[in-house]
Scaffold this motif. Structure first.
Motif, PDB file in Angstrom:
ATOM      1  N   UNK A 168       0.831  -1.204   0.000  1.00 51.51           N
ATOM      2  CA  UNK A 168       0.000   0.000   0.000  1.00 51.51           C
ATOM      3  C   UNK A 168       0.868   1.258   0.000  1.00 51.51           C
ATOM      4  N   UNK A 169       1.965   1.228   0.755  1.00 58.92           N
ATOM      5  CA  UNK A 169       2.893   2.368   0.753  1.00 58.92           C
ATOM      6  C   UNK A 169       3.408   2.634  -0.655  1.00 58.92           C
ATOM      7  N   UNK A 170       3.735   1.584  -1.367  1.00 61.83           N
ATOM      8  CA  UNK A 170       4.301   1.711  -2.719  1.00 61.83           C
ATOM      9  C   UNK A 170       3.234   2.055  -3.751  1.00 61.83           C
ATOM     10  N   UNK A 171       2.063   1.446  -3.629  1.00 64.88           N
ATOM     11  CA  UNK A 171       1.024   1.606  -4.649  1.00 64.88           C
ATOM     12  C   UNK A 171       0.280   2.927  -4.522  1.00 64.88           C
ATOM     13  N   UNK A 172      -0.009   3.315  -3.292  1.00 69.10           N
ATOM     14  CA  UNK A 172      -0.782   4.549  -3.061  1.00 69.10           C
ATOM     15  C   UNK A 172       0.135   5.592  -2.420  1.00 69.10           C
ATOM     16  N   UNK A 173       0.884   6.260  -3.255  1.00 72.42           N
ATOM     17  CA  UNK A 173       1.974   7.088  -2.763  1.00 72.42           C
ATOM     18  C   UNK A 173       1.540   8.417  -2.139  1.00 72.42           C
ATOM     19  N   UNK A 174       0.283   8.735  -2.235  1.00 70.67           N
ATOM     20  CA  UNK A 174      -0.215   9.942  -1.586  1.00 70.67           C
ATOM     21  C   UNK A 174      -1.061   9.633  -0.355  1.00 70.67           C
ATOM     22  N   UNK A 175      -1.164   8.385  -0.022  1.00 68.05           N
ATOM     23  CA  UNK A 175      -1.994   7.960   1.102  1.00 68.05           C
ATOM     24  C   UNK A 175      -1.238   8.150   2.414  1.00 68.05           C
ATOM     25  N   UNK A 176      -1.930   8.630   3.433  1.00 67.99           N
ATOM     26  CA  UNK A 176      -1.301   8.839   4.739  1.00 67.99           C
ATOM     27  C   UNK A 176      -0.847   7.507   5.323  1.00 67.99           C
ATOM     28  N   UNK A 177       0.319   7.516   5.960  1.00 66.66           N
ATOM     29  CA  UNK A 177       0.843   6.279   6.535  1.00 66.66           C
ATOM     30  C   UNK A 177      -0.061   5.763   7.650  1.00 66.66           C
ATOM     31  N   UNK A 178      -0.681   6.658   8.390  1.00 62.78           N
ATOM     32  CA  UNK A 178      -1.600   6.226   9.452  1.00 62.78           C
ATOM     33  C   UNK A 178      -2.771   5.449   8.866  1.00 62.78           C
ATOM     34  N   UNK A 181      -3.720   1.441   9.440  1.00 67.58           N
ATOM     35  CA  UNK A 181      -5.063   1.077   9.873  1.00 67.58           C
ATOM     36  C   UNK A 181      -5.710   0.080   8.920  1.00 67.58           C
ATOM     37  N   UNK A 182      -5.621   0.352   7.628  1.00 64.91           N
ATOM     38  CA  UNK A 182      -6.243  -0.530   6.643  1.00 64.91           C
ATOM     39  C   UNK A 182      -5.595  -1.915   6.645  1.00 64.91           C
ATOM     40  N   UNK A 183      -4.272  -1.953   6.759  1.00 72.02           N
ATOM     41  CA  UNK A 183      -3.568  -3.239   6.794  1.00 72.02           C
ATOM     42  C   UNK A 183      -3.957  -4.022   8.040  1.00 72.02           C
ATOM     43  N   UNK A 204       4.951   9.594   6.020  1.00 76.54           N
ATOM     44  CA  UNK A 204       5.822   8.674   5.297  1.00 76.54           C
ATOM     45  C   UNK A 204       7.243   9.214   5.144  1.00 76.54           C
ATOM     46  N   UNK A 205       7.426  10.516   5.266  1.00 73.25           N
ATOM     47  CA  UNK A 205       8.790  11.053   5.242  1.00 73.25           C
ATOM     48  C   UNK A 205       9.606  10.490   6.390  1.00 73.25           C
TER      49      UNK A 205
END
Length: 226
Positions: free
Chosen positions: A135-145, A149-151, A178-179
């Motif tokens: 998800x981090x790689x695929x949705x690069x504008x998605x908040x890490x929080x 949560x989704x995972x 994510x930074x």
């Protein structure tokens, strides 16, 4: 922070590579490498925040169980699957330290926690890691929080109590951006692409382990251990 508490992705890849090489030779996985991988990986959560680390503190406990069982059965077998087979023969697979007297009908092994049920929970954690990093790689504008949560909701929440799920929500809300995640994962002053490349390398190293464990558990009908 003590240098020994710092997340080291190269160390992680080394442990996963060793585990995969062991499997190629033995069709099994080494308890020490798997246990150490879990300990080392949780350093990432520790650097990302106290609440996030607390949410996965039980992974450290399970890592120690895996290493303890590996040491205990070292003269009989060198692999996790081998240990589980011994536990199956002895009727120990369901033991969690609290139900031992009830299952064994006596006071033997009062504190024993099985490799079989411990690894089942770790396999679910492997699912969480895969879902999170993809998800981090695929949705690069998605908040890490939101990613955390989704995972969690997909991979772990179905197996947790209401109280644990509520506690987890607090951890996700406190997750950094994510930074900060990238800086912890690959070190400071690196580009995002360096981080994404490292993430893909991590997922690729973990994925065969995750799949082989699930295959073993499904084949041996162990996915419903309490």
């Amino acid at each position: 922070m003590d240098q020994n508490d710092r997340y080291d992705n190269e160390r992680i890849i080394k442990l996963l590579t060793e585990a995969n090489q062991f499997f190629e030779q033995n069709r099994d996985y080494p308890p020490h490498q798997i246990g150490e991988f879990l300990v080392e990986f949780c350093k990432l959560f520790k650097q990302l925040g106290k609440l996030l680390y607390f949410a996965f503190s039980d992974v450290i406990e399970k890592a120690q169980i895996i290493k303890d069982r590996g040491n205990e059965y070292n003269e009989q077998t060198k692999g996790i699957f081998g240990i589980i087979q011994i536990e199956k023969q002895k009727g120990l697979m369901e033991l969690n330290g609290d139900n031992n007297k009830e299952i064994l009908k006596n006071k033997t092994l009062p504190n024993y926690q099985s490799m079989a049920r411990t690894m089942l929970r770790i396999i679910r954690f492997f699912n969480y890691l895969k879902i999170m990093f993809i998800d981090v790689d695929t949705n690069r504008n998605k908040k890490f929080s939101d990613i955390c949560s989704d995972a969690y909701n997909e991979a772990l929440a179905p197996y947790h109590t209401f109280m644990v799920r509520n506690a987890a929500k607090a951890a996700w809300l406190a997750a950094p951006n994510r930074t900060k995640v990238f800086e912890t994962f690959v070190g400071p002053n690196q580009t995002d692409e360096v981080a994404y490349t490292a993430i893909k390398k991590f997922v690729n190293a973990l994925e065969p382990i995750r799949l082989n464990f699930w295959d073993y558990y499904n084949t041996n009908k162990l996915t419903n251990l309490p």
